[in-house]
Write a protein that holds these residues in place. Structure first.
Motif: not given
Length: 239
Positions: A69, A65, A61
């Motif tokens: 970004e 993420q 995870d």
């Protein structure tokens, strides 16, 4: 784009475990570092999310993420399907405006680079290099000497990192990687100069020749001469 794969120890360095306190931020920074250094070329794919999570020592995870970004910032592109994955953007985004540079920070980073890279060249030239190390230097030198302008800085970085890799000092490479990534972020804010490329090519030949010839003093001097040129450009464009 065909290219030699990154040296094994360089791959281990850029994909080493991140610190636990700021896992997301450190993962983003490490991925940006990998892109800035050209370890994965524009248009090529990053390792899978599972592989990155294992190498960085973080959750999938967190990797997901971090990739999101970078995708939002334009550094990577995610593709679905059989040949999907996360690919380095081609071309990479360029800063819209010059990055504000603090003179003290610039002095610090450039001073450290002189110590690290000149020391790496001296150490490498002092060794009885293995055939694999000598071949790696030859290949990286040939790659940057024959590089197209769009790929020159990436291959230039890989040559310098390879010198650190073959220096025989394992803890030196992570320091050079971090320093070089900061330098590259600044270099990317202004264009390559054709005459500077010609000059750099001649200097690279001298650097590699002195390392392979086992001449530590000459190798150190050659690197310092080479770095002085890019340092002058950095100061001229950024300060």
């Amino acid at each position: 784009m065909p290219d030699h794969p990154p040296p094994h120890s360089l791959g281990r360095t850029v994909y080493r475990p991140v610190r636990g306190g700021n896992a997301l931020e450190d993962t983003v920074a490490r991925l940006v570092q990998t892109v800035r250094l050209g370890v994965v070329a524009p248009g090529e794919s990053l390792p899978s999310e599972r592989d990155l999570a294992e190498r960085y020592g973080v959750s999938r995870d967190t990797v997901r993420q971090a990739i999101a970004e970078l995708a939002d910032a334009g550094f990577v592109v995610r593709r679905r399907g059989r040949y999907g994955g996360t690919f380095v953007a081609d071309p990479l985004p360029r800063p819209a405006e010059p990055v504000p540079i603090d003179r003290a920070e610039l002095d610090d980073v450039l001073g450290l680079r002189r110590v690290l890279e000149a020391g790496a060249a001296r150490a490498a030239a002092s060794l009885d290099l293995t055939d694999a190390a000598r071949s790696s230097l030859h290949e990286r030198h040939a790659a940057v000497a024959g590089a197209e302008e769009s790929d020159y800085r990436r291959l230039d970085s890989l040559l310098h990192l390879t010198i650190a890799e073959v220096s025989g000092i394992p803890s030196l490479l992570p320091l050079v990687v971090e320093n070089r990534a900061r330098i590259n972020a600044w270099l990317d804010t202004f264009p390559l100069l054709p005459r500077n490329i010609e000059h750099s090519d001649a200097q690279h030949e001298r650097i590699v020749g002195t390392i392979l010839g086992g001449r530590p003093d000459a190798a150190e001097a050659a690197v310092l001469d080479h770095l002085a040129g890019s340092e002058a450009l950095l100061r001229g464009f950024l300060t």
